[in-house]
Design an enzyme around this catalytic site. Structure first.
Site, PDB file in Angstrom:
ATOM      1  N   LYS A 125       0.801  -1.243  -0.072  1.00  0.00           N
ATOM      2  CA  LYS A 125      -0.076  -0.130  -0.009  1.00  0.00           C
ATOM      3  C   LYS A 125       0.720   1.424  -0.071  1.00  0.00           C
ATOM      4  O   LYS A 125       0.365   2.422  -0.236  1.00  0.00           O
ATOM      5  CB  LYS A 125      -1.056   0.077   1.096  1.00  0.00           C
ATOM      6  CG  LYS A 125      -2.159  -1.103   1.033  1.00  0.00           C
ATOM      7  CD  LYS A 125      -3.146  -0.915   2.116  1.00  0.00           C
ATOM      8  CE  LYS A 125      -4.277  -1.841   1.819  1.00  0.00           C
ATOM      9  NZ  LYS A 125      -3.832  -3.493   2.163  1.00  0.00           N
TER      10      LYS A 125
HETATM   11  C1  PLP Z   1      -4.497  -4.368   1.716  1.00  0.00           C
HETATM   12  C2  PLP Z   1      -3.798  -5.685   1.497  1.00  0.00           C
HETATM   13  C3  PLP Z   1      -4.187  -6.746   0.659  1.00  0.00           C
HETATM   14  C4  PLP Z   1      -5.482  -6.605  -0.092  1.00  0.00           C
HETATM   15  O1  PLP Z   1      -5.416  -5.651  -1.162  1.00  0.00           O
HETATM   16  P1  PLP Z   1      -6.764  -5.319  -2.190  1.00  0.00           P
HETATM   17  O2  PLP Z   1      -6.271  -4.272  -3.152  1.00  0.00           O
HETATM   18  O3  PLP Z   1      -7.492  -4.766  -1.133  1.00  0.00           O
HETATM   19  O4  PLP Z   1      -7.344  -6.470  -2.485  1.00  0.00           O
HETATM   20  C5  PLP Z   1      -3.520  -8.022   0.501  1.00  0.00           C
HETATM   21  N1  PLP Z   1      -2.422  -8.139   1.468  1.00  0.00           N
HETATM   22  C6  PLP Z   1      -1.966  -7.147   2.452  1.00  0.00           C
HETATM   23  C7  PLP Z   1      -0.862  -7.343   3.122  1.00  0.00           C
HETATM   24  C8  PLP Z   1      -2.746  -6.030   2.318  1.00  0.00           C
HETATM   25  O5  PLP Z   1      -2.248  -4.976   3.127  1.00  0.00           O
END
Ligand code: PLP
Length: 430
Positions: A107
């Site tokens: 993210k």
């Molecule tokens: C947010 C997150 C996900 C999921 O991603 P999306 O885009 O919401 O499908 C998967 N793994 C981790 C470690 C995350 O922080």
């Protein structure tokens, strides 16, 4: 290029407006009016291009002049200022490690890109911009780090007390400066309800510009395409199958977008945990959201994935086309843990629970499809999850950035589950 709402009841807007609005008033999601086709030159030359150049070339048509090329290039350079290595686990399976950014989860890219665009657009504003984020762990840290020190912007984070991991808590609470962290005695849902209340508080909104930095924002969503280009940049051979650990489906939707733009990918796998709304949809064509259930891969505990509608939009709601490109499987906690142990024992690689779901989904796919190869995304560093040491019997290696976190002091304001207290704090930031 403009952005329309997937509910089609709100006006079309530019990139800038889509970013500042976050979500259209009709509660749909913004979607680009066209999916740009990339030149063959870009795809053929990937190995020779820098990550910042790729980021710039990919995002430029989506920004469509709302930010000058010079400024956009600088934003891209800052956003992808760390490594995205593709690591081979065995002959057929490689992982794209997306955890080398400041908060050790994928993210970071979206949060860094969005924060810098927001800074760009609010440069000459008289009003302050206040970003409110409710987090269950990963998002808050990435957003806080992305916005930390960005001029003209105050960040207020809400997280549920005692419900995030040690490393996540330190990432949320040790920045200081323009980041204020509220530790709420309640659940993640309580945090989210309070954040929503603040964003809808008309009186507050006359005093400053309030915005959220959640994953439906186009400026967090679109830059996730970069990962897939970085994967292909390091890949040799036929187009890979790509397995994406999915919760809200933003990451996967951006990967499919990259593919429609021209990036060669054989197939995508939506790797889910017990929250299996999309897996069931692909089997039955019935979309039935359910309340989320708690799992080991908690960042994917989503019962009503908000970005799935973008995937439907990419395929013009044609179920047959979607099914050809996308497969979805749900992996239980038991299998996730067994996979973590197995991969550690066989290959000496430490998976985090989210990556483990991605690995398992891909390995299972290959049981049935003998001759292809592929990539799964490792979406976070194993050190972020307290369960990893317990499951594999060996604590994950602690990266230096985490070691230095342990030396820092937690700074948070503990509050009850009460909007008035939050409102007071928000007013003091204006
Ligand atoms: C947010 C997150 C996900 C999921 O991603 P999306 O885009 O919401 O499908 C998967 N793994 C981790 C470690 C995350 O922080």
């Amino acid at each position: 290029m403009h952005y329309f709402s997937t509910n089609r009841q709100s006006p079309h807007v530019s990139f800038r407006e889509a970013l500042l609005n976050g979500q259209p008033d009709d509660k749909g999601l913004y979607f680009p009016s066209e999916i740009p086709l990339l030149t063959n030159g870009l795809i053929a030359n990937l190995p020779g291009l820098s990550n910042e150049q790729i980021a710039f070339d990919v995002i430029r048509p989506y920004v469509d002049g709302d930010i000058s090329d010079v400024d956009l290039f600088e934003i891209c350079r800052e956003t992808v200022d760390f490594d995205f290595p593709l690591v081979a686990i065995n002959d057929r399976i490689s992982t794209l490690e997306l955890f080398h950014g400041p908060t050790l989860a994928f993210k970071d890219v979206g949060a860094r890109f969005m924060s810098r665009c927001l800074r760009h657009f609010s440069k000459n504003n008289e009003e302050k911009t206040i970003v409110i984020v409710a987090t269950s762990g990963d998002t808050g840290g990435a957003v806080a780090a992305g916005f930390h020190g960005v001029e003209g912007i105050e960040v207020v984070i809400l997280y549920p007390k005692d419900k995030v991991s040690k490393v996540q808590e330190l990432q949320l609470t040790t920045l200081g400066g323009n980041v204020t962290t509220l530790e709420l005695r309640g659940t993640f849902d309580d945090c989210q309800a309070i954040a929503k209340q603040a964003l809808g508080d008309i009186d507050l909104r006359t005093k400053a510009h309030f915005t959220s930095a959640n994953s439906i924002n186009v400026a967090r969503w679109l830059p996730q395409q970069f990962y897939y280009f970085y994967a292909l940049k390091q890949w040799q051979g036929e187009p890979p199958v790509i397995s994406v650990p999915s919760g809200n489906f933003g990451n996967l939707a951006s990967g499919i977008l990259a593919h429609i733009s021209g990036l060669p990918v054989e197939k995508f796998i939506a790797a889910c945990n017990a929250n299996d709304v999309v897996t069931r949809f692909l089997q039955t064509e019935n979309y039935e959201p359910l309340p989320s259930v708690a799992t080991l891969s908690n960042a994917m505990d989503v019962g009503a994935p908000s970005n799935f509608v973008r995937i439907l939009e990419i395929f013009d709601n044609k179920f047959i086309d979607l099914k050809e490109k996308l497969e979805s499987v749900s992996i239980s906690d038991e299998t996730t843990a067994a996979t973590m142990r197995d991969v550690y024992a066989k290959y000496g690689y430490t998976l985090d629970p989210h990556g483990a779901v991605g690995y398992r989904a891909l390995a299972d796919h290959f049981e049935k499809n003998a001759d292809s190869r592929g990539i799964f995304l490792e979406t976070a560093h194993p050190v972020k999850f307290d369960s990893v040491g317990e499951i594999i019997g060996q604590a994950p290696m602690v990266p230096q950035s985490v070691e230095s976190l342990f030396a820092k002091e937690k700074q948070s304001i503990e509050i009850g589950n009460d909007y008035t207290a939050v409102r007071e704090i928000l007013l003091s930031k204006i």
